[in-house]
Design an enzyme around this catalytic site. Structure first.
Site, PDB file in Angstrom:
ATOM      1  N   ASP A 137      53.318  33.905  18.688  1.00  0.00           N
ATOM      2  CA  ASP A 137      54.699  33.859  19.141  1.00  0.00           C
ATOM      3  C   ASP A 137      54.772  34.723  20.397  1.00  0.00           C
ATOM      4  OD1 ASP A 137      57.297  33.002  19.104  1.00  0.00           O
ATOM      5  OD2 ASP A 137      57.986  34.445  17.620  1.00  0.00           O
ATOM      6  N   TYR A 148      60.060  31.401  32.084  1.00  0.00           N
ATOM      7  CA  TYR A 148      60.583  32.361  33.057  1.00  0.00           C
ATOM      8  C   TYR A 148      59.616  32.602  34.221  1.00  0.00           C
ATOM      9  CZ  TYR A 148      63.817  33.224  29.220  1.00  0.00           C
ATOM     10  OH  TYR A 148      64.763  33.069  28.231  1.00  0.00           O
TER      11      TYR A 148
HETATM   12  P1  ITT Z   1      55.671  26.722  20.829  1.00  0.00           P
HETATM   13  O1  ITT Z   1      56.086  25.383  20.342  1.00  0.00           O
HETATM   14  O2  ITT Z   1      54.223  26.818  21.131  1.00  0.00           O
HETATM   15  O3  ITT Z   1      56.174  27.873  19.988  1.00  0.00           O
HETATM   16  P2  ITT Z   1      57.455  27.821  22.832  1.00  0.00           P
HETATM   17  O4  ITT Z   1      58.073  27.199  24.050  1.00  0.00           O
HETATM   18  O5  ITT Z   1      58.371  28.346  21.784  1.00  0.00           O
HETATM   19  O6  ITT Z   1      56.387  26.808  22.249  1.00  0.00           O
HETATM   20  P3  ITT Z   1      56.233  30.472  22.956  1.00  0.00           P
HETATM   21  O7  ITT Z   1      56.535  30.756  21.521  1.00  0.00           O
HETATM   22  O8  ITT Z   1      54.851  30.761  23.428  1.00  0.00           O
HETATM   23  O9  ITT Z   1      56.519  28.958  23.384  1.00  0.00           O
HETATM   24  O10 ITT Z   1      57.241  31.280  23.866  1.00  0.00           O
HETATM   25  C1  ITT Z   1      58.639  31.356  23.588  1.00  0.00           C
HETATM   26  C2  ITT Z   1      59.430  31.367  24.889  1.00  0.00           C
HETATM   27  O11 ITT Z   1      59.087  32.554  25.649  1.00  0.00           O
HETATM   28  C3  ITT Z   1      59.120  30.192  25.823  1.00  0.00           C
HETATM   29  O12 ITT Z   1      59.913  29.060  25.527  1.00  0.00           O
HETATM   30  C4  ITT Z   1      59.453  30.807  27.178  1.00  0.00           C
HETATM   31  O13 ITT Z   1      60.866  30.779  27.411  1.00  0.00           O
HETATM   32  C5  ITT Z   1      59.012  32.262  27.027  1.00  0.00           C
HETATM   33  N1  ITT Z   1      57.601  32.397  27.471  1.00  0.00           N
HETATM   34  C6  ITT Z   1      56.537  32.653  26.671  1.00  0.00           C
HETATM   35  N2  ITT Z   1      55.397  32.694  27.391  1.00  0.00           N
HETATM   36  C7  ITT Z   1      55.758  32.447  28.666  1.00  0.00           C
HETATM   37  C8  ITT Z   1      55.039  32.343  29.881  1.00  0.00           C
HETATM   38  O14 ITT Z   1      53.709  32.458  29.928  1.00  0.00           O
HETATM   39  N3  ITT Z   1      55.711  32.098  31.000  1.00  0.00           N
HETATM   40  C9  ITT Z   1      57.048  31.953  30.984  1.00  0.00           C
HETATM   41  N4  ITT Z   1      57.804  32.004  29.884  1.00  0.00           N
HETATM   42  C10 ITT Z   1      57.172  32.262  28.719  1.00  0.00           C
END
Ligand code: ITT
Length: 191
Positions: free
Chosen positions: A68, A150
Site C-alpha cells: 500500500d 501526484y
Molecule cells: P492498487 O490497485 O495497486 O492499490 P492504487 O492506485 O491504489 O493501485 P497505490 O496503493 O500504490 O495505488 O497508491 C495509492 C495512491 O497513492 C495512488 O492512487 C496515488 O494517488 C498515490 N501514489 C502512490 N504511489 C505513487 C507514485 O509513485 N506516484 C504518484 N502517486 C502515487
C-alpha cells in the site's frame, strides 16, 4: 514455492516475478480464487497492507505479500496519506486529487512531502514489513506527462524535475516502491 501477491495488476506481478527468478511462483488474487474486494478499513497505510496480507493468509492458507502506498504532507497533518487514491472523492481522479492538494497548500510555506510504500509479507507464520520512502517537495503547478497520481507536482529531493518529467527507469531507481520491493526481494532471496 507458491506466493500470492495481493494484486490483480498483471504488470506489477510480472515486474516482481522477473526480479525474483523461479524460486517463487507468484500468483495474483484472481488466480487463487479471491474475487471479492479485500476490506481496507484502516487509517494507516501499514494497517491496510497488513490486513490484506493477513486476509489472504487466513482465508486461503497461502503465504502472501501486499503493498500500500501514499503521499504524506506533514504540513497538512499527513494528508492525503492513506486516502491518496480518492483524496478529492470516489471518482479517484488524479487531476482532482492534485488540484485539491495544490489548493490546500496555496497559503502554506512548508511544501515538503514524501511518498511511502509499505509491504507486508506473511511468511512461515510470521509477518514481515518492508518500507520505502522518498522525500521531496510539492511544486505550485503540474509539470510532465509521465507516471501517475501526484507525480506531476512532486520533485524528489536532490532533483529539479518532477517524477512525471522522468523516465520510468529514472523514477524506478529512486522511488519509494522500488526501495520497499528491494527489501522484500532481498528477504525472499535469503530465505
Ligand atoms: P492498487 O490497485 O495497486 O492499490 P492504487 O492506485 O491504489 O493501485 P497505490 O496503493 O500504490 O495505488 O497508491 C495509492 C495512491 O497513492 C495512488 O492512487 C496515488 O494517488 C498515490 N501514489 C502512490 N504511489 C505513487 C507514485 O509513485 N506516484 C504518484 N502517486 C502515487
Amino acid at each position: 514455492m507458491k506466493l500470492c501477491f495481493a494484486t490483480n495488476n498483471q504488470n506489477k506481478l510480472k515486474e516482481i516475478q522477473a526480479l525474483l527468478g523461479d524460486k517463487f511462483e507468484l500468483v495474483t488474487l484472481s488466480e487463487i480464487g479471491c474475487l471479492e474486494e479485500i476490506p481496507e478499513p484502516f487509517e494507516t497505510i501499514e494497517e491496510n497492507a497488513l490486513a490484506k496480507a493477513r486476509y489472504v493468509h487466513e482465508k486461503y492458507g497461502l503465504d502472501c505479500f501486499a503493498d500500500d502506498s501514499g503521499l504524506i504532507v506533514p504540513s497538512l497533518n499527513g494528508e492525503p496519506g492513506v486516502h491518496s487514491a480518492y483524496y478529492a472523492g470516489p471518482q479517484r481522479s488524479h487531476d482532482d486529487n492534485i488540484n485539491l492538494l495544490l489548493q490546500k497548500l496555496s497559503n502554506e510555506n512548508d511544501r515538503s512531502a514524501y511518498f511511502k510504500t509499505v509491504i507486508y509479507l506473511s511468511f512461515q507464520n510470521e509477518y514481515h514489513a518492508f518500507e520505502g520512502r522518498v522525500p521531496g517537495t510539492i511544486i505550485g503547478e503540474k509539470r510532465g506527462t509521465g507516471g501517475f497520481g501526484y507525480d506531476p507536482v512532486f520533485v524528489p529531493q536532490g532533483h529539479d524535475r518532477t517524477f512525471a518529467e522522468m523516465s520510468l527507469a529514472e523514477k524506478s531507481k529512486i522511488s519509494h516502491r522500488s526501495i520497499a520491493f528491494a527489501g522484500l526481494i532481498d528477504f525472499l532471496e535469503n530465505h
